[in-house]
Motif scaffolding. Sequence first.
Motif, PDB file in Angstrom:
ATOM      1  N   PRO A  20       1.223  -9.723 -11.877  1.00 10.35           N
ATOM      2  CA  PRO A  20       0.548  -8.749 -11.668  1.00 10.35           C
ATOM      3  C   PRO A  20       0.248  -7.460 -12.169  1.00 10.35           C
ATOM      4  CG  PRO A  20       2.312  -9.577  -9.832  1.00 10.35           C
ATOM      5  CD  PRO A  20       2.354 -10.289 -12.012  1.00 10.35           C
ATOM      6  N   ILE A  21      -0.987  -7.111 -11.670  1.00 11.81           N
ATOM      7  CA  ILE A  21      -0.962  -5.609 -12.246  1.00 11.81           C
ATOM      8  C   ILE A  21      -0.625  -3.974 -11.567  1.00 11.81           C
ATOM      9  CG2 ILE A  21      -2.806  -4.421 -13.930  1.00 11.81           C
ATOM     10  CD1 ILE A  21      -4.162  -6.880 -14.234  1.00 11.81           C
ATOM     11  N   ASN A  48       2.641  -6.719 -16.026  1.00 11.16           N
ATOM     12  CA  ASN A  48       1.730  -5.552 -16.468  1.00 11.16           C
ATOM     13  C   ASN A  48       1.514  -4.502 -15.833  1.00 11.16           C
ATOM     14  OD1 ASN A  48       0.516  -7.437 -18.982  1.00 11.16           O
ATOM     15  ND2 ASN A  48       0.169  -8.266 -16.603  1.00 11.16           N
ATOM     16  N   VAL A  49       1.904  -3.337 -16.824  1.00 16.65           N
ATOM     17  CA  VAL A  49       1.351  -1.599 -16.051  1.00 16.65           C
ATOM     18  C   VAL A  49       0.557  -1.150 -16.738  1.00 16.65           C
ATOM     19  CG1 VAL A  49       2.924   0.082 -15.519  1.00 16.65           C
ATOM     20  CG2 VAL A  49       4.476  -1.733 -15.749  1.00 16.65           C
ATOM     21  N   VAL A  50      -0.737  -0.576 -16.059  1.00 17.77           N
ATOM     22  CA  VAL A  50      -1.558   0.434 -16.793  1.00 17.77           C
ATOM     23  C   VAL A  50      -1.004   1.786 -16.262  1.00 17.77           C
ATOM     24  CG1 VAL A  50      -4.346   1.426 -16.502  1.00 17.77           C
ATOM     25  CG2 VAL A  50      -3.713  -1.294 -16.449  1.00 17.77           C
ATOM     26  N   LEU A  51      -0.672   2.881 -16.652  1.00 15.76           N
ATOM     27  CA  LEU A  51      -0.634   3.968 -17.075  1.00 15.76           C
ATOM     28  C   LEU A  51      -1.706   5.159 -16.710  1.00 15.76           C
ATOM     29  CD1 LEU A  51       2.584   4.380 -18.545  1.00 15.76           C
ATOM     30  CD2 LEU A  51       2.529   3.597 -16.517  1.00 15.76           C
ATOM     31  N   GLY A  52      -2.213   6.092 -15.262  1.00 14.00           N
ATOM     32  CA  GLY A  52      -3.635   6.976 -15.758  1.00 14.00           C
ATOM     33  C   GLY A  52      -5.240   5.337 -15.578  1.00 14.00           C
ATOM     34  N   ILE A  75      -1.547  -3.766  -8.060  1.00 18.15           N
ATOM     35  CA  ILE A  75      -0.805  -3.000  -7.179  1.00 18.15           C
ATOM     36  C   ILE A  75      -0.850  -2.023  -7.396  1.00 18.15           C
ATOM     37  CG2 ILE A  75       1.649  -2.710  -6.065  1.00 18.15           C
ATOM     38  CD1 ILE A  75       2.451  -5.976  -6.666  1.00 18.15           C
ATOM     39  N   VAL A  76      -1.103  -0.581  -6.715  1.00 23.29           N
ATOM     40  CA  VAL A  76      -0.968   0.350  -7.083  1.00 23.29           C
ATOM     41  C   VAL A  76      -0.309   1.513  -6.121  1.00 23.29           C
ATOM     42  CG1 VAL A  76      -2.947   2.581  -6.446  1.00 23.29           C
ATOM     43  CG2 VAL A  76      -3.877   0.190  -6.314  1.00 23.29           C
ATOM     44  N   ARG A  77       0.340   2.118  -7.076  1.00 18.04           N
ATOM     45  CA  ARG A  77       1.505   3.364  -6.912  1.00 18.04           C
ATOM     46  C   ARG A  77       0.680   5.161  -7.697  1.00 18.04           C
ATOM     47  NH1 ARG A  77       2.989   0.221  -4.137  1.00 18.04           N
ATOM     48  NH2 ARG A  77       4.447  -0.977  -3.571  1.00 18.04           N
ATOM     49  N   ASP A  92       0.280  -1.288  -0.055  1.00 19.73           N
ATOM     50  CA  ASP A  92       0.104  -0.278   0.011  1.00 19.73           C
ATOM     51  C   ASP A  92       0.592   1.161  -0.122  1.00 19.73           C
ATOM     52  OD1 ASP A  92      -2.430  -1.688  -0.052  1.00 19.73           O
ATOM     53  OD2 ASP A  92      -2.301  -1.654   2.667  1.00 19.73           O
ATOM     54  N   SER A  93       2.308   1.199   0.550  1.00 18.15           N
ATOM     55  CA  SER A  93       2.887   2.083   0.077  1.00 18.15           C
ATOM     56  C   SER A  93       3.190   2.974  -1.382  1.00 18.15           C
ATOM     57  CB  SER A  93       4.387   1.997   1.147  1.00 18.15           C
ATOM     58  OG  SER A  93       4.886   1.221   0.167  1.00 18.15           O
ATOM     59  N   ASN A  94       4.231   3.671  -1.534  1.00 24.09           N
ATOM     60  CA  ASN A  94       4.709   4.101  -3.109  1.00 24.09           C
ATOM     61  C   ASN A  94       6.291   3.983  -3.464  1.00 24.09           C
ATOM     62  OD1 ASN A  94       3.129   5.029  -4.446  1.00 24.09           O
ATOM     63  ND2 ASN A  94       3.358   7.257  -4.528  1.00 24.09           N
ATOM     64  N   ALA A  95       6.396   2.342  -2.721  1.00 21.76           N
ATOM     65  CA  ALA A  95       7.848   2.205  -2.550  1.00 21.76           C
ATOM     66  C   ALA A  95       7.855   1.541  -4.213  1.00 21.76           C
ATOM     67  CB  ALA A  95       8.110   0.597  -1.494  1.00 21.76           C
ATOM     68  N   PRO A  96       9.031   1.382  -4.619  1.00 26.93           N
ATOM     69  CA  PRO A  96       9.490   0.752  -6.558  1.00 26.93           C
ATOM     70  C   PRO A  96       8.673  -0.323  -6.285  1.00 26.93           C
ATOM     71  CG  PRO A  96      11.085   1.951  -4.940  1.00 26.93           C
ATOM     72  CD  PRO A  96      10.276   1.411  -4.184  1.00 26.93           C
ATOM     73  N   VAL A  97       8.000  -1.084  -7.230  1.00 30.56           N
ATOM     74  CA  VAL A  97       7.977  -2.944  -7.357  1.00 30.56           C
ATOM     75  C   VAL A  97       9.104  -3.256  -8.342  1.00 30.56           C
ATOM     76  CG1 VAL A  97       6.154  -3.862  -9.045  1.00 30.56           C
ATOM     77  CG2 VAL A  97       5.462  -1.567  -7.610  1.00 30.56           C
ATOM     78  N   MET A  98       9.088  -3.968  -7.358  1.00 30.45           N
ATOM     79  CA  MET A  98       9.715  -5.165  -7.864  1.00 30.45           C
ATOM     80  C   MET A  98       9.845  -6.546  -8.400  1.00 30.45           C
ATOM     81  SD  MET A  98      12.076  -3.653  -5.710  1.00 30.45           S
ATOM     82  CE  MET A  98      13.476  -5.221  -6.087  1.00 30.45           C
ATOM     83  N   GLU A  99       8.434  -6.257  -9.499  1.00 33.98           N
ATOM     84  CA  GLU A  99       8.260  -7.012 -10.217  1.00 33.98           C
ATOM     85  C   GLU A  99       8.573  -7.136 -11.226  1.00 33.98           C
ATOM     86  OE1 GLU A  99       5.890  -9.668  -9.289  1.00 33.98           O
ATOM     87  OE2 GLU A  99       5.058  -8.917  -7.378  1.00 33.98           O
ATOM     88  N   SER A 100       8.749  -8.596 -12.242  1.00 36.25           N
ATOM     89  CA  SER A 100       9.434  -8.402 -12.885  1.00 36.25           C
ATOM     90  C   SER A 100       8.332  -9.482 -14.309  1.00 36.25           C
ATOM     91  CB  SER A 100      10.444  -8.758 -13.405  1.00 36.25           C
ATOM     92  OG  SER A 100      11.454  -9.541 -15.265  1.00 36.25           O
TER      93      SER A 100
END
Length: 336
Positions: A80-81, A49-53, A108-110, A38-46
């Motif tokens: 993970p997304i 998938n990433v959703v921008l906006g 995962i939300v950032r 739940d924090s804004n820490a860097p995601v360590m996944e590899s």
Amino acid sequence: VWPKFVLNIIFVVGMLTYAVFLGFVSDEVRTEIDLVRDSNAPVMESGHNVVLGWNRIGTSLLRQAAISRDELPHSTWGKPIVILCEEGTPEFRDALHDQLEGLNINVIVRQGNPCFIPDLLRAGTTRANTVVMLDTSLGSEEADQSIEDLNRMATASGLNLAVSQVPGQMTHGQTLVMQTDHPVDRSWLLLLGKSEFESSHPDNRLVDCYNMERVGQLAVQCALQPGLGKVYTALLQQSRDSAEFYVVSKPEMVGKTHHQIRRAFPSAIVVGYLSSEPGVTDALMNPADDYVMGSSDDIVFIASNGAVRKRGTETEEASPISLDVSHAPAASPTDV
């Protein structure tokens, strides 16, 4: 008797103490994991998938991804997304969690701006397989289209610059799905962003998905042909037993005619071919029977995802989409 009683008391107290201690440790570990998620820490996944906006179709996108994850666990959406958006507050996370309750999906939300390189790096875009750029102006009457175009170009350029800042992390090509209100090839700004993105890796590809023009065309077709809307809904709305479009590569079919190929899939309907040649995205739908499949062609077919899932469980190392290919019988003059 007393020594045994004392030993039993010591044993019970020891077990209770260990259980309490283990409970405290487990609770602390769970709390730390939740804080990281739940924090804004860097995601360590590899390979994720990433959703921008974010916009009003974001939740529908995640729901469809969850269905796809159940259908094909080893596909792109099985990973993970990560959502990177300016709305990614704790309240946003809680509301999204409630909307996705009961679905088999890892989100995962950032919080951040997709135009900023540090935020893109925090979401792990350089290690992602698929990046979806949603149109943040969708549904907004006050949005300036030129500003939105600049934001999209900046994001595409940022994805390229992010790779240059962390060399060695991008070991594979990415797919960038860009949702816009108009075709990409009509905007020099988006073309510039496309060239920036595709230059960062030879296997990178940008797919434009524009909203209003296609919706208008579908509306006209549905008005002219009543009932066609139900057909589109059945094909585009994923469910566990629905028929859907699939694109597969079948090298063993190269050199065969469309007539032979469409008869070689007993559980699917071959509707056309999609060129997989780099830089070419031409689709040939409903070709003539004498059309010969080329080496760069992928087959487009409609099949029940239930049949695809069943076929996938029959092989130990099934590809994301696998169907039986039977030997096509010899064509006769009466074949249709």
